[in-house]
Design an enzyme around this catalytic site. Structure first.
Site, PDB file in Angstrom:
ATOM      1  N   HIS A 210     -40.201  48.126  16.876  1.00  0.00           N
ATOM      2  CA  HIS A 210     -39.926  46.748  16.130  1.00  0.00           C
ATOM      3  C   HIS A 210     -39.257  46.849  14.765  1.00  0.00           C
ATOM      4  CE1 HIS A 210     -42.555  44.929  19.094  1.00  0.00           C
ATOM      5  NE2 HIS A 210     -43.323  46.023  18.731  1.00  0.00           N
TER       6      HIS A 210
ATOM      7  N   LYS B  95     -47.888  72.504  -9.036  1.00  0.00           N
ATOM      8  CA  LYS B  95     -49.067  72.434  -9.619  1.00  0.00           C
ATOM      9  C   LYS B  95     -49.140  73.230 -10.980  1.00  0.00           C
ATOM     10  CE  LYS B  95     -51.653  72.078  -5.295  1.00  0.00           C
ATOM     11  NZ  LYS B  95     -52.637  72.692  -4.296  1.00  0.00           N
TER      12      LYS B  95
ATOM     13  N   GLU C 194     -44.359  72.873   5.542  1.00  0.00           N
ATOM     14  CA  GLU C 194     -44.783  74.042   4.924  1.00  0.00           C
ATOM     15  C   GLU C 194     -44.381  75.348   5.406  1.00  0.00           C
ATOM     16  OE1 GLU C 194     -48.485  73.562   2.812  1.00  0.00           O
ATOM     17  OE2 GLU C 194     -48.679  71.460   3.685  1.00  0.00           O
TER      18      GLU C 194
HETATM   19  C1  F6R Z   1     -51.543  73.945   2.346  1.00  0.00           C
HETATM   20  C2  F6R Z   1     -51.204  73.552   1.036  1.00  0.00           C
HETATM   21  C3  F6R Z   1     -51.097  72.312   0.398  1.00  0.00           C
HETATM   22  C4  F6R Z   1     -52.597  71.921  -0.066  1.00  0.00           C
HETATM   23  C5  F6R Z   1     -52.492  70.807  -1.060  1.00  0.00           C
HETATM   24  C6  F6R Z   1     -53.723  70.624  -1.770  1.00  0.00           C
HETATM   25  O1  F6R Z   1     -51.563  75.166   2.901  1.00  0.00           O
HETATM   26  O2  F6R Z   1     -50.654  74.686   0.618  1.00  0.00           O
HETATM   27  O3  F6R Z   1     -50.815  71.271   1.249  1.00  0.00           O
HETATM   28  O4  F6R Z   1     -53.756  71.830   0.843  1.00  0.00           O
HETATM   29  O5  F6R Z   1     -51.812  71.217  -2.197  1.00  0.00           O
HETATM   30  O6  F6R Z   1     -54.578  71.639  -1.997  1.00  0.00           O
HETATM   31  P1  F6R Z   1     -56.113  72.016  -1.524  1.00  0.00           P
HETATM   32  O7  F6R Z   1     -56.202  72.210  -0.050  1.00  0.00           O
HETATM   33  O8  F6R Z   1     -56.582  73.322  -2.278  1.00  0.00           O
HETATM   34  O9  F6R Z   1     -56.845  70.921  -2.344  1.00  0.00           O
END
Ligand code: F6R
Length: 339
Positions: free
Chosen positions: A237, A331, A221
């Site tokens: 292994h 998302k 990231e």
């Molecule tokens: C870390 C990041 C992602 C989020 C993941 C879950 O900075 O952006 O790994 O942590 O998408 O989101 P949250 O943590 O808000 O539940």
């Protein structure tokens, strides 16, 4: 733009000890509810939130009799029942996998605790009058590790799953604050060894398995690179046979072995022998030893080192460590499609 943003992530990485100390003060005021005699603990979360659950698992799994199951999916384990303690950890409070798992845990009548900075998870927890650990908002989730980790640990202490880690946490905080400049210089050297290469991060003891995973997530990231993780002795292994192939991997991979005082003498011997029998199968090998007395301080010494390496590698690659455009895009696409 890259400059200012890189600096911000670097500051966040440097600020981990202060965040851990602040997190302890915040967690001390949280009402985790009543209960005891839990048969198991499930801690569900994704990405930067989920890693806190895995770190807790590695810290405690061989120390406490109650199984602690880190979980990263929509569904929850069949073992999660009314005798289970369930943590839903989502920094934003809006991650669909964690919200789905949270709802299932409620239906199974687990003792549910929400750990978040807000969002839907906080709303739902408030509405159901559940224990809620609210952590400060406004950070990239992965930069809130200190808040999330301590919120979980304090909950486990309060509900008598584990002993108090107060002294260990202050050792970790003091050590990180005292050592961070030295570690940052070391991180710069490690990052240059990883430049233009595929990092192969190997954990050599169970305390460090989640730390290796944290390295992968931070390199993914922050530095925006692929990273491979495995654990010793299991590696010996299977993966040992595949090392160095296909051919381009051999000249283009750099190995980082994470070691701890709990890494046994036999495993140290294994590492030495692996480096020998696979010579030519990697371009560079680096060893990093954890520092500190307590397990918690040792664990966080290498968490901080990995975080530092990731921001240094981002700088060397000229990429901005803060935005994670593809995660945001995914998302958005999933939300648009509806459920
Ligand atoms: C870390 C990041 C992602 C989020 C993941 C879950 O900075 O952006 O790994 O942590 O998408 O989101 P949250 O943590 O808000 O539940």
């Amino acid at each position: 733009m890259v400059e200012a943003s890189s600096l911000k992530m670097r500051e966040l990485v440097f600020g981990l000890p202060e965040q851990l100390a602040e997190a302890r003060a915040i967690a001390d005021k949280v009402d985790y509810g009543r209960g005891g005699g839990f048969g198991r603990v499930v801690a569900a979360g994704m990405g930067g939130s989920g890693i806190s659950a895995y770190l807790i698992h590695c810290l405690l799994a061989d120390r406490v009799p109650t199984p602690i199951i880190p979980w990263h999916d929509y569904s929850i384990p069949a073992a999660a029942d009314r005798g289970s303690l369930f943590f839903a950890v989502s920094y934003s409070g809006n991650t669909e996998e964690t919200l789905t798992a949270f709802r299932q845990a409620l239906r199974r009548k687990c003792h549910v605790i929400a750990v978040t900075s807000g969002g839907r998870l906080a709303e739902l927890a408030e509405r159901a009058r559940l224990p809620l650990a609210v952590v400060p908002g406004g950070l990239p989730p992965r930069a809130a590790l200190g808040y999330l980790f301590v919120a979980l640990l304090a909950g486990l202490e309060r509900l008598r799953i584990c002993r108090s880690h107060r002294a260990d946490l202050s050792e970790a905080v003091k050590q990180m604050a005292a050592r961070r400049r030295v570690w940052f210089r070391r991180a710069g050297i490690v990052a240059s060894g990883l430049q233009e290469r595929l990092p192969l991060v190997y954990s050599t003891c169970r305390l460090l398995d989640a730390v290796a995973e944290r390295w992968r997530c931070q390199l993914n990231e922050n530095a925006k690179v692929m990273c491979h993780v495995n654990v010793f002795p299991e590696h010996n292994h299977n993966e040992v046979v595949g090392m160095g192939a296909p051919d381009f991997i051999a000249s283009r991979s750099a190995l980082v072995a994470l070691l701890d005082s709990s890494t046994g003498a036999r495993v140290r011997m294994r590492l030495k022998n692996v480096l020998g029998v696979t010579r030519g199968g990697y371009a560079k090998a680096m060893r990093l030893e954890s520092e500190g007395r307590s397990r918690l301080a040792r664990m966080f010494s290498l968490v901080m080192m990995g975080d530092m390496v990731s921001v240094e590698l981002a700088r060397l690659r000229g990429v901005d460590p803060v935005p994670v455009a593809r995660i945001a895009e995914l998302k958005r696409l999933m939300a648009e499609a509806g459920r």
